[in-house]
Design an enzyme around this catalytic site. Sequence first.
Site, PDB file in Angstrom:
ATOM      1  N   SER A   1       0.789  -1.391  -0.120  1.00 41.06           N
ATOM      2  CA  SER A   1       0.190  -0.068   0.071  1.00 41.06           C
ATOM      3  C   SER A   1       0.707   1.207  -0.032  1.00 41.06           C
ATOM      4  O   SER A   1       1.907   1.414   0.657  1.00 41.06           O
ATOM      5  CB  SER A   1      -0.870  -0.046   1.174  1.00 41.06           C
ATOM      6  OG  SER A   1      -1.378   1.511   1.528  1.00 41.06           O
TER       7      SER A   1
ATOM      8  N   TYR B   1      -2.207   5.583  -4.408  1.00 40.22           N
ATOM      9  CA  TYR B   1      -3.441   6.571  -3.836  1.00 40.22           C
ATOM     10  C   TYR B   1      -2.793   7.821  -4.813  1.00 40.22           C
ATOM     11  O   TYR B   1      -1.916   8.341  -4.633  1.00 40.22           O
ATOM     12  CB  TYR B   1      -3.472   6.811  -2.438  1.00 40.22           C
ATOM     13  CG  TYR B   1      -4.310   5.867  -1.761  1.00 40.22           C
ATOM     14  CD1 TYR B   1      -5.557   5.562  -2.407  1.00 40.22           C
ATOM     15  CD2 TYR B   1      -3.899   5.287  -0.643  1.00 40.22           C
ATOM     16  CE1 TYR B   1      -6.235   4.439  -1.894  1.00 40.22           C
ATOM     17  CE2 TYR B   1      -4.504   4.315   0.238  1.00 40.22           C
ATOM     18  CZ  TYR B   1      -5.814   3.875  -0.558  1.00 40.22           C
ATOM     19  OH  TYR B   1      -6.575   3.092   0.301  1.00 40.22           O
TER      20      TYR B   1
ATOM     21  N   THR C   1      -5.698   2.603  -7.039  1.00 42.84           N
ATOM     22  CA  THR C   1      -6.959   2.685  -6.353  1.00 42.84           C
ATOM     23  C   THR C   1      -7.741   3.818  -6.530  1.00 42.84           C
ATOM     24  O   THR C   1      -7.508   4.970  -6.227  1.00 42.84           O
ATOM     25  CB  THR C   1      -6.613   2.579  -4.833  1.00 42.84           C
ATOM     26  OG1 THR C   1      -5.851   1.211  -4.365  1.00 42.84           O
ATOM     27  CG2 THR C   1      -7.875   2.346  -4.122  1.00 42.84           C
TER      28      THR C   1
ATOM     29  N   LYS D   1      -8.041  -0.610  -9.375  1.00 46.50           N
ATOM     30  CA  LYS D   1      -8.749  -1.371  -8.110  1.00 46.50           C
ATOM     31  C   LYS D   1     -10.061  -0.446  -7.664  1.00 46.50           C
ATOM     32  O   LYS D   1      -9.587   0.747  -7.258  1.00 46.50           O
ATOM     33  CB  LYS D   1      -7.715  -1.456  -7.143  1.00 46.50           C
ATOM     34  CG  LYS D   1      -8.227  -2.182  -5.820  1.00 46.50           C
ATOM     35  CD  LYS D   1      -7.260  -2.535  -4.703  1.00 46.50           C
ATOM     36  CE  LYS D   1      -7.680  -3.121  -3.601  1.00 46.50           C
ATOM     37  NZ  LYS D   1      -8.092  -1.942  -2.585  1.00 46.50           N
TER      38      LYS D   1
ATOM     39  N   HIS E   1     -13.823  -1.910  -1.558  1.00 51.79           N
ATOM     40  CA  HIS E   1     -12.739  -1.614  -0.665  1.00 51.79           C
ATOM     41  C   HIS E   1     -12.808  -2.257   0.638  1.00 51.79           C
ATOM     42  O   HIS E   1     -12.757  -1.708   1.815  1.00 51.79           O
ATOM     43  CB  HIS E   1     -12.512   0.025  -0.321  1.00 51.79           C
ATOM     44  CG  HIS E   1     -11.243   0.543  -0.028  1.00 51.79           C
ATOM     45  ND1 HIS E   1     -10.548   1.242  -1.072  1.00 51.79           N
ATOM     46  CD2 HIS E   1     -10.339   0.667   1.043  1.00 51.79           C
ATOM     47  CE1 HIS E   1      -9.414   1.579  -0.436  1.00 51.79           C
ATOM     48  NE2 HIS E   1      -9.363   1.379   0.866  1.00 51.79           N
TER      49      HIS E   1
END
Length: 381
Positions: A109, A132, A158, A254, A278
């Site tokens: 992440s 992100y 994402t 995603k 999510h």
Amino acid sequence: MRAEDATCIEDLRLIARRRVPRAFFDYAEAGSYAEETLRANRADLARLKLRQRVLVDVSTRSTATHIVGEPLAVPLVLAPVAMTGLEHGNGEILACRAAHAAGVQFTLSTMSICSIEDVAAEVDRPFWFQLYVMKDRGFVRSLIERAAAARCSALVVTVDLQVLGQRHIDIKNGLAVPPSLKLRNLLDMAIRPRWVASVLAGRRWTFGNLAGHVKGTGGVKSLAQWVGAQFDQALSWNDIEWIRSIWPGKLILKGILDVEDARMAVRSGASALVVSNHGGRQLDGAPSSISALPAIADAVGGDIEVAFDGGVRTGADLLRALALGARACMIGRSFVFGLGAGGEAGVRRAIEILRKELDVAMALTATRSIAEAGRHTLAAD
Ligand SMILES: Cc1cc2nc3c(=O)[nH]c(=O)nc-3n(C[C@H](O)[C@H](O)[C@H](O)COP(=O)(O)O)c2cc1C
């Protein structure tokens, strides 16, 4: 019970609940708002019944498959999970090692504790990096360049977090933006010596990809504030085009839950999309991931690889998603519970439990290969 003795993901969840400080365990387990979507993810999977078949030779079968050109021994990828390194010290490194040892893939992440470089230095195969897209595009560009330099083999962008869904329990536990841990949080940590030892040994307790890279932010608190202000509500398909122009490798989107968006994903040139809400942590009231999967797979499955996540806790769940058109599944909480329960061995146990359960479910549905799974693998309603 030790993680190695767990016979199901639920065992790992119960062990993790004992070992991980309350605030971090709740953070992993919770969904947003009334948790309707969180519950629907599980309930809708459990409602799907597998079709038992008999007297078919299943003595030769395989759980192996491919996604974005990479082999997977089991159709499983560890999902990007923020702050994995606070479920267990060095959590991202341990989870990545466990994934690779089991022949599956790991996704780091953006909001990890161990940085891209920390993980790359400790594992010997490429992993995936989840992005992100922050307002500060210079920072985003530098993250992408760092992922490329670390030889990450896919970029998972994402797209379902342009604003933050609220988890009530995190606010109550002081895990909001900015974090404000209270004395009772600290006492709760102090009574979990194994956790304390692992986190102290890991020597990492801030957002590894951001600390030292974002100007004007010192501690975790100011970093969290910076992040909170950085989610970009203006994010659009143009940004995906921009990312494609600077990322040399495979791109995965995603957080797709709608057929129209899935069609846009195909047009964007991405190699794969992940049908995901999510893990029920964003739009509460959204459909379960599994209920969204078949229409998306039907519409775009021939044009783009379709992966799935949301609620996978058993091998039967994996087979259900494969039957409805997923090529592979991401797991979030299932591996996080393993990590909290027993570090690297716990993640290995989680993957092994799912692999074995999938293998048995395949045998009893006369499914000899992942390619053989399809709608016919499910019992009629
Ligand atoms: C604790 C936690 C943190 C998460 N952090 C991220 C993240 O940083 N980036 C992201 O794309 N998804 C994140 N997710 C969502 C997961 O990648 C995944 O979509 C979800 O966990 C799948 O549902 P499951 O937990 O039921 O398997 C997070 C999920 C959890 C549970």
